[in-house]
Design a protein around this motif. Sequence first.
Motif, short mmCIF file in Angstrom:
data_model
loop_
_atom_site.label_atom_id
_atom_site.label_comp_id
_atom_site.label_asym_id
_atom_site.label_seq_id
_atom_site.Cartn_x
_atom_site.Cartn_y
_atom_site.Cartn_z
N ALA A 31 0.83 -1.20 0.00
CA ALA A 31 0.00 0.00 0.00
C ALA A 31 0.87 1.26 0.00
N ARG A 32 1.94 1.23 0.77
CA ARG A 32 2.85 2.38 0.83
C ARG A 32 3.46 2.64 -0.55
N GLN A 33 3.87 1.57 -1.22
CA GLN A 33 4.44 1.72 -2.56
C GLN A 33 3.42 2.28 -3.55
N ALA A 34 2.15 1.88 -3.37
CA ALA A 34 1.09 2.35 -4.27
C ALA A 34 0.57 3.73 -3.90
N GLY A 35 0.95 4.22 -2.72
CA GLY A 35 0.49 5.53 -2.29
C GLY A 35 -0.93 5.53 -1.78
N VAL A 36 -1.39 4.40 -1.23
CA VAL A 36 -2.74 4.32 -0.66
C VAL A 36 -2.63 3.75 0.75
N SER A 37 -3.75 3.76 1.47
CA SER A 37 -3.75 3.24 2.83
C SER A 37 -3.89 1.72 2.82
N PRO A 38 -3.34 1.01 3.83
CA PRO A 38 -3.54 -0.44 3.93
C PRO A 38 -5.02 -0.82 3.95
N ALA A 39 -5.85 0.03 4.56
CA ALA A 39 -7.28 -0.26 4.61
C ALA A 39 -7.88 -0.30 3.22
N LEU A 40 -7.44 0.61 2.35
CA LEU A 40 -7.96 0.63 0.98
C LEU A 40 -7.48 -0.61 0.21
N ALA A 41 -6.24 -1.00 0.44
CA ALA A 41 -5.73 -2.21 -0.21
C ALA A 41 -6.55 -3.43 0.21
N HIS A 42 -6.86 -3.53 1.49
CA HIS A 42 -7.70 -4.64 1.98
C HIS A 42 -9.11 -4.54 1.39
N HIS A 43 -9.59 -3.34 1.21
CA HIS A 43 -10.93 -3.14 0.65
C HIS A 43 -11.02 -3.72 -0.76
N TYR A 44 -9.97 -3.48 -1.56
CA TYR A 44 -10.00 -3.93 -2.96
C TYR A 44 -9.68 -5.41 -3.12
N PHE A 45 -8.84 -5.97 -2.25
CA PHE A 45 -8.39 -7.35 -2.45
C PHE A 45 -8.70 -8.29 -1.30
N GLY A 46 -9.10 -7.76 -0.16
CA GLY A 46 -9.48 -8.63 0.94
C GLY A 46 -8.30 -9.11 1.76
N SER A 47 -7.25 -9.60 1.10
CA SER A 47 -6.08 -10.12 1.81
C SER A 47 -4.86 -10.00 0.93
#
Length: 208
Positions: A31-47
């Motif tokens: 998420a840090r590399q993508a410039g988004v929050s970990p919560a958003l990453a979990h939102h899109y992919f679940g795990s």
Amino acid sequence: MEPVRRKALVDAALRVIGDHGSLAVTMSDIARQAGVSPALAHHYFGSKEQLLIETIRSLLRQLRSDTVAALKAARTPRARLSAIIRVSFHADQFAPETIAAWLAFYAEAQRSEETRRFLVIYARRLRSNLLADLKALLPTDAAERIAEGAAAMIDGLYIRQSLKSAPIGIEASIALTEDYLNALLATASPSPQSEKGRPHRTTQGQMT
């Protein structure tokens, strides 16, 4: 924005895996590399596991797309074989982070059935593409043997590229694989299909 962010996360996963040289990365790292929050990453992919599976899917989709385009541009079975070889060593596939990611997925395949399944798909697709055009040039048994050898050579040269102390460049890898293919094609008997339509010589040397 969802497709854009999903792609950004997949691209980020590829870079982070490449930097680490393994799949031992966290969703926070990606998420840090993508410039988004970990919560958003979990939102899109679940795990993280689902994001990693989508990353290998993305690699396979790109490789398939490049192969299809290259095969469409080739006119003959031999030209299509060269197209497959060149795509296998395409600059995008030879990027350091991409090579590191592929090797990490191969290691993960020893533990993950789903990852192993995707890599089997890749191996079968490469063999099938080679075999389809080799069968137009050679009998089936010779075509199968050469397809296995060419696929193993492509994978072996790709792995050698990960050895930073002894890398083999794109053009050198292509040339080695082409030399292997040319040598075996020269010694193998042509298939009946490849002989169709060719003029035959009589004992007097006249064309019939």
